[in-house]
Write a protein that holds these residues in place. Structure first.
Motif, PDB file in Angstrom:
ATOM      1  N   THR A 293       0.837  -1.358   0.052  1.00  0.00           N
ATOM      2  CA  THR A 293      -0.050  -0.043  -0.227  1.00  0.00           C
ATOM      3  C   THR A 293       0.773   1.209   0.002  1.00  0.00           C
ATOM      4  O   THR A 293       1.947   1.137   0.165  1.00  0.00           O
ATOM      5  CB  THR A 293      -0.821  -0.134   1.282  1.00  0.00           C
ATOM      6  N   CYS A 294       0.269   2.429  -0.115  1.00  0.00           N
ATOM      7  CA  CYS A 294       1.131   3.711  -0.187  1.00  0.00           C
ATOM      8  C   CYS A 294       1.429   4.137   1.070  1.00  0.00           C
ATOM      9  O   CYS A 294       0.715   3.655   2.111  1.00  0.00           O
ATOM     10  CB  CYS A 294       0.190   4.801  -0.780  1.00  0.00           C
TER      11      CYS A 294
ATOM     12  N   ARG B  46       6.266   3.278  -1.393  1.00  0.00           N
ATOM     13  CA  ARG B  46       5.209   2.093  -0.904  1.00  0.00           C
ATOM     14  C   ARG B  46       5.803   1.419   0.201  1.00  0.00           C
ATOM     15  O   ARG B  46       6.883   1.242   0.693  1.00  0.00           O
ATOM     16  CB  ARG B  46       5.158   1.169  -1.965  1.00  0.00           C
TER      17      ARG B  46
ATOM     18  N   LEU C 141       4.819  -1.978  -8.720  1.00  0.00           N
ATOM     19  CA  LEU C 141       3.950  -1.755  -7.314  1.00  0.00           C
ATOM     20  C   LEU C 141       2.826  -0.901  -8.042  1.00  0.00           C
ATOM     21  O   LEU C 141       2.971   0.179  -8.824  1.00  0.00           O
ATOM     22  CB  LEU C 141       4.810  -1.137  -6.180  1.00  0.00           C
ATOM     23  N   PRO C 142       1.570  -1.153  -7.702  1.00  0.00           N
ATOM     24  CA  PRO C 142       0.466  -0.376  -8.352  1.00  0.00           C
ATOM     25  C   PRO C 142       0.441   1.044  -7.558  1.00  0.00           C
ATOM     26  O   PRO C 142       1.082   1.240  -6.455  1.00  0.00           O
ATOM     27  CB  PRO C 142      -0.813  -1.143  -8.119  1.00  0.00           C
ATOM     28  N   LYS C 143      -0.641   1.871  -7.975  1.00  0.00           N
ATOM     29  CA  LYS C 143      -0.726   3.109  -7.169  1.00  0.00           C
ATOM     30  C   LYS C 143      -1.974   3.027  -6.200  1.00  0.00           C
ATOM     31  O   LYS C 143      -2.809   2.322  -6.356  1.00  0.00           O
ATOM     32  CB  LYS C 143      -1.426   4.121  -8.238  1.00  0.00           C
ATOM     33  N   THR C 144      -1.613   3.189  -4.912  1.00  0.00           N
ATOM     34  CA  THR C 144      -2.197   2.557  -4.042  1.00  0.00           C
ATOM     35  C   THR C 144      -2.749   3.777  -3.232  1.00  0.00           C
ATOM     36  O   THR C 144      -2.634   3.797  -1.910  1.00  0.00           O
ATOM     37  CB  THR C 144      -1.678   1.671  -3.218  1.00  0.00           C
ATOM     38  N   ALA C 145      -3.271   4.956  -3.556  1.00  0.00           N
ATOM     39  CA  ALA C 145      -3.892   6.056  -2.720  1.00  0.00           C
ATOM     40  C   ALA C 145      -4.765   6.476  -3.526  1.00  0.00           C
ATOM     41  O   ALA C 145      -4.892   7.064  -4.729  1.00  0.00           O
ATOM     42  CB  ALA C 145      -2.788   6.940  -2.349  1.00  0.00           C
TER      43      ALA C 145
ATOM     44  N   ILE D 194       5.543  -2.240   2.063  1.00  0.00           N
ATOM     45  CA  ILE D 194       5.319  -3.697   1.714  1.00  0.00           C
ATOM     46  C   ILE D 194       5.534  -4.384   2.842  1.00  0.00           C
ATOM     47  O   ILE D 194       6.749  -4.364   3.690  1.00  0.00           O
ATOM     48  CB  ILE D 194       6.434  -3.843   0.646  1.00  0.00           C
TER      49      ILE D 194
END
Lengths: 194, 285
Positions: A172-173, A186, B252-256, A188
């Motif tokens: 997640t961010c 990120r 890694l995807p965009k996660t926000a 992890i």
């Protein structure tokens, strides 16, 4: 007189913009919460048939691939239905499965990503050794225990990972309380298989 | 190692004889510590016997094993691989069976002072060379000789070498100094105070530009590669991957989402609109 009509126009514009912003914010959270209800039905159908690909609504371009449980015992704790793919179309409705990683139930590293402010909010509160379970379409549960996390700066390019290790990686961010989307960091998290 | 060694040496002394050479072979694949204590044990208890050491594998301390053999007037054999055991051991036993000469000594011309190394000459076994480095106080005259004497099987042996034609050679000084440093270090192992040894070694090593326990080489680049006012170049280097491990780059995807920002912005705009409305109402009243 002219001045007051200008003020009226301005306040109306501000009001409209405010409503629009509020609505678009609310839509994001409502979608994220409500969609999981329909996805749950699709997952039950997948479990019954033993096959992936049951769409939660007929125009959907993704489908559930796993059930993710952050609680210790069955059906206790936070439960999410993980969707295929990790692009925005999946992540709007649920955590997404990274296509580069193995499918749930297979040997190797399973990677699941979600937005830091919807499904994976509070993921930094995970405690060492906390059990995390993943149900695959066969109905079987894989048990993991949370071990540690790393922060990756994606400006360095993609991280190099050993995907043959039996583990669950949660992406997640970062940082978790950042307001603006699109940052380079990120989080992890790593949970090892029991 | 100490109990085994002192036991063996005690048994040897019980059967000591003038006419026979006694030989001890010490074989180990274990690590050996307490170097100084063991070396002085060998020095004090070996008597006329000879000590041969054999180290197998990487565990034994090669420095100690070599020194122990030297103090014991024997030799050190190293076996790196288990398949070499037979070859090395049979070569060693062949040597042990064929000592050629013992009681070796060197006589220099009477009017020349010499400093030669090693000071105590080892026994000679078959096919073995003898190398002695010496510093002479003056240039030898013609007809002056150095004489090596020893005792072979039941008879004495001697050989004289003429000193009148020394060949100039550049590295001889260093060779002699290195031998002297080695024997000075041996004195330290025999229990002499380190401060005394250090002073002598340091003096010698600096004079002859040699590496020793107390001196080291420092390389200074003559060409300036990076002027001091220039910044260092920094660059990320990939880690080495362990054998058998496959590392895969994972995007890694965009996660926000901007959800919370929208909610806050929306609330702020609404409040502003209401405030403006209130203000304009007050003014019209």
């Amino acid at each position: 007189m002219r001045l007051s009509s200008m003020g009226l126009l301005l306040s109306f514009t501000l009001f409209a913009a405010g409503i629009w912003q509020l609505a678009s914010g609310l839509v994001i959270y409502t979608k994220a919460e409500l969609a999981q209800i329909w996805i749950e039905d699709a997952w039950e159908l997948s479990l019954q048939s033993g096959k992936l690909g049951h769409k939660p609504w007929f125009w959907a371009d993704t489908w559930p691939v796993a059930k993710l449980d952050f609680g210790a015992s069955p059906d206790a704790g936070k439960i999410f239905y993980v969707l295929a793919g990790s692009a925005g179309n999946s992540l709007a409705f649920g955590p997404g499965h990274l296509a580069a990683s193995v499918l749930p139930g297979e040997r190797g590293s399973l990677m699941i990503a979600a937005h830091r402010d919807t499904h994976f909010r509070g993921l930094d509160q995970l405690e060492l050794g906390q059990p995390i379970r993943v149900q695959s379409v066969s109905g079987q549960w894989a048990r993991y225990r949370y071990r540690d996390h790393q922060i990756w700066d994606s400006r360095q390019g993609p991280p190099l990972l050993d995907l043959e290790v039996d583990q669950l990686l949660l992406v997640t961010c970062y940082p978790f309380d950042e307001l603006v989307a699109g940052g380079p960091l990120r989080w992890i998290g790593r949970a090892v298989k029991e | 190692m100490a109990p085994v060694l002192s036991d063996a040496l005690r048994q040897l002394r019980a059967s000591e004889s003038e006419t026979h050479i006694q030989q001890v072979v010490f074989v180990t694949d274990g690590s050996v510590g307490n170097e100084s204590g063991l070396l002085s044990l060998i020095e004090n208890n070996l008597g006329r016997a000879r000590l041969f050491t054999v180290g197998i594998g990487s565990a034994p301390n090669s420095f100690f094993m070599r020194k122990a053999a030297q103090f014991g007037r024997g030799s050190f054999s190293y076996i790196g691989d288990i398949s070499d055991v037979e070859n090395t051991m049979s070569a060693l036993f062949e040597r042990l069976e064929s000592p050629v000469m013992t009681g070796l000594s060197l006589q220099w011309p009477a009017n020349i002072e010499t400093e030669s190394w090693p000071q105590r000459l080892q026994d000679l076994y078959r096919d073995e060379p003898m190398l002695i480095t010496a510093k002479l106080s003056s240039k030898p005259k013609a007809q002056q000789k150095v004489t090596l004497t020893g005792r072979g099987a039941n008879k004495s042996w001697s050989r004289s070498l003429s000193l009148n034609q020394p060949l100039p050679s550049k590295g001889l000084g260093s060779l002699w100094a290195r031998d002297k440093i080695a024997s000075l270090m041996d004195r330290k192992h025999r229990g002499e105070a380190e401060s005394v040894v250090r002073a002598e070694v340091l003096d010698l090593a600096l004079k002859h530009s040699l590496l020793s326990a107390y001196t080291s080489f420092v390389a200074v680049e003559e060409k300036v590669s990076r002027p001091s006012e220039k910044n260092l170049k920094s660059k990320a280097l990939p880690n080495l991957v362990a054998k058998g491990q496959k590392l895969v780059p994972v995007n890694l995807p965009k996660t926000a989402t901007g959800g919370l920002l929208s909610l806050m912005l929306g609330s702020a705009l609404l409040s502003l609109a209401l405030l403006l409305r209130k203000l304009s109402k007050q003014r019209s009243v």
